[in-house]
Scaffold this active site. Structure first.
Site, mmCIF file in Angstrom:
data_model
loop_
_atom_site.group_PDB
_atom_site.id
_atom_site.type_symbol
_atom_site.label_atom_id
_atom_site.label_comp_id
_atom_site.label_asym_id
_atom_site.label_seq_id
_atom_site.Cartn_x
_atom_site.Cartn_y
_atom_site.Cartn_z
ATOM 1 N N HIS A 1 0.841 -1.193 0.000
ATOM 2 C CA HIS A 1 0.000 0.000 0.000
ATOM 3 C C HIS A 1 0.882 1.252 0.000
ATOM 4 O O HIS A 1 1.941 1.261 0.625
ATOM 5 C CB HIS A 1 -0.895 -0.010 1.241
ATOM 6 N N SER B 1 -7.642 -15.407 -1.108
ATOM 7 C CA SER B 1 -8.160 -14.055 -1.243
ATOM 8 C C SER B 1 -9.590 -14.040 -1.766
ATOM 9 O O SER B 1 -10.052 -14.986 -2.412
ATOM 10 C CB SER B 1 -7.234 -13.318 -2.229
#
Lengths: 494, 494
Positions: A212, A414
Site C-alpha cells: 500500500h 483471497s
C-alpha cells in the site's frame, strides 16, 4: 492588537478593492462605519463565502467531470456551499427546510452508490441501530487506551475489550501486547513502521512494490532509507529479490513490511519465507516485521491452508482495518504490537494524565463501540461463516468471468478478483472499481451477493459486446499482470 | 501453507500446554480430532478470550485505580470483554439482552460524565438528530478532497463546502488554498509541520515550550532539529528568547509553530511579533509558519482586539479542531494550507484515482457532514454570539475564584480559566479537569452555563475548607504559573 471583528470587516472591504476582477464575490458588501459596533450590527455577509448554492439544494457543478490527476490544481468538482443564515431564518424555517432537502438528496445518492459498489474492501452490511443512542455524545479516547485520562466521556472499556480479542487472535499474551484503535489502516502502517524505526534507528525499510502506498509515504515522512522489492505475478513478495537486496545492505538492520493481502491483487506475502530469508541472510536479531493486514488480517485466521499470522513467530506489529471486513460506518483500524517496543515511543504527558504512544492524540471513541458490538454479535464462528461465503462467491465470480472469456485471477487465500480493466470509465465509476494500469478488481465482501455479482456480470458482458463486438477494439492483454494462463486476450485465449 | 483454522486450533492446544501456569485460560479446551472438520464443528471456545465478563454487564475491574504513569506497563483498568456467542444465542436472545444491558449502563455513565465536565475544550452541546439517517452508511473520503475517487460513498461535497468556509474565514482565495478535514488537531499539526519540512528540508522547528505535545512528537517523527522557546507568564511565546535562538541558528531556515491558544493557559502567541522577529533576524523568505489554532482558531475571529489570523500575513498553514468549539460527536479538525506547498507532498496514486497529500488515506466521511450542518445552522453570527457568551462566563468564573481567595488567571483573548490545582484527585476526576504541575484549568465552552460553574464553585469552596480549613495544609503557591498578582497563596494574598 486592536480591531478583532471590525478589523475583519475592514480588511475584507480592502480586499474586495484589490481583488482581481474575475473573482465573483456574491452578497452585498457593506463597508459603512456602523460595522464598528458589536455585536448587533455585525454583518455576516461581510465574510460570507464567495460562492453560494444556486437553486434549492442542488450542488453546484463547478467544473466538467475532469478525472485527470493534475498536480497543483484544486478542483472544486461539486460542493454544498455553506450559506450564512438570514436573520429571519428561525421564523421562516427556510434554513431548516433547505438543509433537510440537501440531506435527503444526499441520502438517496448514498443508497444508490452503496448498491453499486464492488471495488473497495468495505463491508457495507451492518446494522448498528442499537448504537444510535450514543451518537450524540462526544466520545474521545485521548492518548493511551490503557492509561486512564481525566476526560470521562470515553470508551476505553470497549476499546480494551476489542484489543484483547485481537491480541488473542494473533496469540500475544495480555501482559505482552500494546495496541490501540486507529483511524484507518494507514495509521496502523504509520505506527508499525515508526516503532520499527525507533527500535532500529538506522534500519532500512523493505517493502514489496505492491505494498500500500502508505508504506512508502511512511518511509518518506520518517526519513528512512527505503528499498522496494519485486513481486511474483500473484502479487506476493519475491523472496529471491528480497534476499539479493538484503545482501546488498547487510550492514544495516531491516524493517520489513509484510502484506497480509495486497491492495490490488489481494496477494498474501509468505511470512515464513520472509523470516527464513532474513535469518539466512544474517539478519537474525536485527529485523523488525510489521504485518499490514488491512483486509486479510481478519479473514486469514478463518481460511484453510493460510499461513498463520501469529506473534509466536518473529513479528513485531500487526494492523488491520476495522471498516473493511468487520464493517463499520467510519474508517478505523486495530494496531497490536509488542509492549516492550512501546517504551521507546512513549513520553510522559501530564496534560492527558497519560503517556501517549499513539500517533493521534484524540481518537474517535465511537469506532471501538461499533467494533465491540460486531465482534460480540458475530464471534469467531460468525466471521468464519462470512469468510467462507466470501471465498465461495469470489470463486463463482472468477469462474464465470473466465468462462465468459474475460481475463481474471483469484489468489488462493483471497476474495479479491482481479479482472481486465473495463474500457469505459463511466462503467468503472458506476461499479466503483479500483483500477491500476490494465487491471481492475472486485473485492467480494459479505454484502456482495451472488445476485449483485450476476447483475455486474450481465452488465459487463453486454458492454463488452459494444466495446469489442465489432472488432474495432480489442480487450487488453493482461498476461503480465495475471499470468498468461489467466489472460483471455486474443493472443492468449486457449 | 497447510492448516488454516485447524492449525489455529492445534496451535492453541499446543500453546495451552506450554503456557506458564499462572495464565488462566477459561473455557473448555477441546483438542480432539473432530476439530479438523470445517465448518460445523469448529469450536470457537478454542480461541475465546482468556478472560470474560463476570455477572451481567458489569465491567471487570482488573486493577485498583492506579493513576501512576508507568512506562512498560499495560493496565487493563476496566474492560468489557468480548465473549464468543453460544450456539443457541439466537434462540434465547441472551446475547442481545446482555449487550443491551452493557450499552444502557454505558449510556447512563456518559450522561453523568458529560454533565460533570469542565476541563477539556469540547463543546458538548449539539443536536445532530437530523443526521442519524446517515449513520448506517460507510462514508469514507479517501485521499484528496478535491480529486474525485472511484469510491462513491463519500461526502466530499460537504467537505469542500466546509473547507471553503474556513479558507474564507482566514482569507485565502479558493484557487490558492488546499486543505482537508482531519481526524483531530494533532493530525493538523503533523500535516502543517510536515509541509514545512518538505518546503525547507533542513529547516529547524521552533515552538514555545507551552505548545501542544504533538508539535514535539512531529519533530521527533520527522527527524527534525527542534528548538524550544521560552514563554511569558501568560503562556505566550517569549519573542526575546525566540530572537536569541534564531540568531544562534541563523544558517538554517525556520519552521515555526505559532499557538493560537495554548493547551493549558489558552495563551495566544503574538503572530505579528513572531513575523517581525523572523524578519529582523534575517529570516525573510526562509521561514514557514504553522498556526496551531486547535481551539481559538475558530473563536479568535469573533473576539475584539484579537490579532488577526489571516493568510494575508506571511503564514503557511492553519489547523483547528472541529470537535472543540464547533462541537462534534467525534474528534476531527480542519487543515488549510497554501496550494503551492502541496505539490511537494503529493504523489500520484492510481489506486485511488487520486493524488494524496493527506496524512491518513481513509478519512471519516461523517465528520464533514456534522461540521457542515453546524456551520450552516449557526453561521458566523451564531458563532459570534457563542464566543461572547463563553468569554463572559469565563470572566465570571475567574472573578468569583479570585473573590473567594482562589488563585486564578484568564488571558484576555481566552475562555480558559487557569486555577490552583485542587488538592484531591477524586475532585479533579469528577470535574474532568486537565492539570499540569500546580495548576488546573476550566475551559468555558458553549455548553458550560453559569449554573454549572456555580455548582463547581460551591463544591470547590466546600472542599477547600476541608483541605485547608484547619491550617494543616496550605493552598499551593502558583505565582510562577499565573503571576504574583493572580496568586492567592498565603505568601501572595494582598
Amino acid at each position: 492588537m486592536v480591531g478583532g471583528i471590525m478589523n475583519g470587516a475592514t480588511d475584507l472591504c480592502d480586499k474586495v478593492e484589490t481583488l482581481p476582477k474575475e473573482l465573483d464575490l456574491k452578497g452585498t458588501m457593506n463597508c459603512s462605519d456602523k460595522l464598528a459596533q458589536l455585536p448587533n450590527e455585525f454583518d455576516p455577509m461581510e465574510i460570507a463565502p464567495p460562492f453560494t448554492l444556486e437553486g434549492n439544494g442542488v450542488a453546484e457543478d463547478l467544473t466538467s467531470r475532469n478525472r485527470d490527476i493534475v498536480l497543483g490544481r484544486n478542483v472544486h468538482t461539486i460542493s454544498y456551499a455553506i450559506k450564512e443564515p438570514e436573520a429571519d431564518d428561525d421564523v421562516t424555517g427556510e434554513r431548516e427546510a433547505y438543509m433537510a432537502s440537501v440531506l435527503s438528496r444526499y441520502r438517496t445518492s448514498l443508497i444508490e452508490r452503496t448498491k453499486h459498489h464492488l471495488g473497495y474492501p468495505y463491508n457495507l452490511d451492518f446494522d448498528y441501530g442499537a448504537l444510535s443512542q450514543l451518537q450524540h455524545f462526544s466520545i474521545n479516547n485521548l492518548g493511551d487506551p490503557f492509561i486512564e485520562s481525566n476526560y470521562g466521556v470515553h470508551s476505553r472499556q470497549f476499546e480494551v475489550g476489542v484489543l484483547d480479542w485481537f491480541a488473542r487472535l494473533w496469540e500475544l499474551e495480555k501482559n505482552e501486547y500494546w495496541g490501540y484503535i486507529t483511524n484507518c489502516g494507514t495509521e496502523g502502517n504509520l505506527h508499525g513502521i515508526l516503532v520499527g524505526r525507533e527500535v532500529f534507528p538506522d534500519g532500512i525499510l523493505y517493502a514489496s512494490k505492491e505494498s500500500h502506498y502508505s508504506v512508502f509515504k511512511a518511509g518518506r515522512m520518517y526519513r528512512m532509507e527505503c528499498v522496494k522489492v519485486g513481486t511474483l505475478v500473484s502479487g506476493e513478495i519475491d523472496c529471491a529479490d528480497f534476499e539479493r537486496k538484503l545482501l546488498m545492505n547487510s550492514e544495516k538492520p531491516a524493517i520489513v513490511n509484510v502484506n497480509i493481502g495486497t491492495t490490488v491483487k489481494g496477494a498474501v506475502d509468505d511470512l515464513d519465507m520472509v523470516i527464513e530469508t532474513l535469518n539466512k541472510s544474517g539478519f537474525k536479531g536485527r529485523f523488525y516485521i510489521h504485518c499490514d493486514g488491512a483486509l486479510f488480517g481478519l479473514m486469514m485466521p478463518f481460511v484453510k491452508r493460510a499461513p498463520k499470522v501469529t506473534f509466536k513467530k518473529h513479528i513485531d506489529s500487526v494492523s488491520v482495518s476495522g471498516h473493511k471486513f468487520v464493517g463499520c460506518p467510519m474508517p478505523c483500524g486495530v494496531q497490536i504490537t509488542r509492549l516492550k517496543h512501546i517504551n521507546v515511543l512513549s513520553s510522559n504527558i501530564e496534560y492527558l494524565a497519560s503517556r501517549d504512544a499513539t500517533i493521534m492524540g484524540s481518537r474517535n471513541g465511537h469506532a471501538p463501540i461499533f467494533l465491540w458490538y460486531t465482534l460480540n454479535r458475530k464471534g469467531y464462528r460468525g466471521f468464519q461463516k462470512e469468510v467462507q461465503k466470501c471465498l465461495r462467491n469470489a470463486h463463482y465470480l472468477k469462474d464465470r468471468l473466465l468462462t465468459a472469456g474475460i481475463s481474471a485471477m483469484l489468489n488462493e487465500l483471497s476474495s479479491t478478483v482481479v479482472l481486465e480493466r473495463p474500457k469505459d470509465e463511466e462503467f468503472v465509476r458506476r461499479w466503483q472499481l479500483a483500477c491500476e494500469g490494465n487491471i481492475a478488481h472486485v473485492v467480494v465482501m459479505p454484502n456482495v451477493t451472488i445476485d449483485k455479482l450476476d447483475r455486474f456480470l450481465e452488465e459487463l458482458m453486454e458492454r463488452r459486446l459494444r466495446w469489442y463486438g465489432n472488432g474495432e477494439a480489442r480487450a487488453p492483454c493482461v498476461a503480465v499482470d495475471v499470468g498468461p494462463e489467466n489472460c483471455r486476450c486474443s493472443d492468449h485465449k486457449n
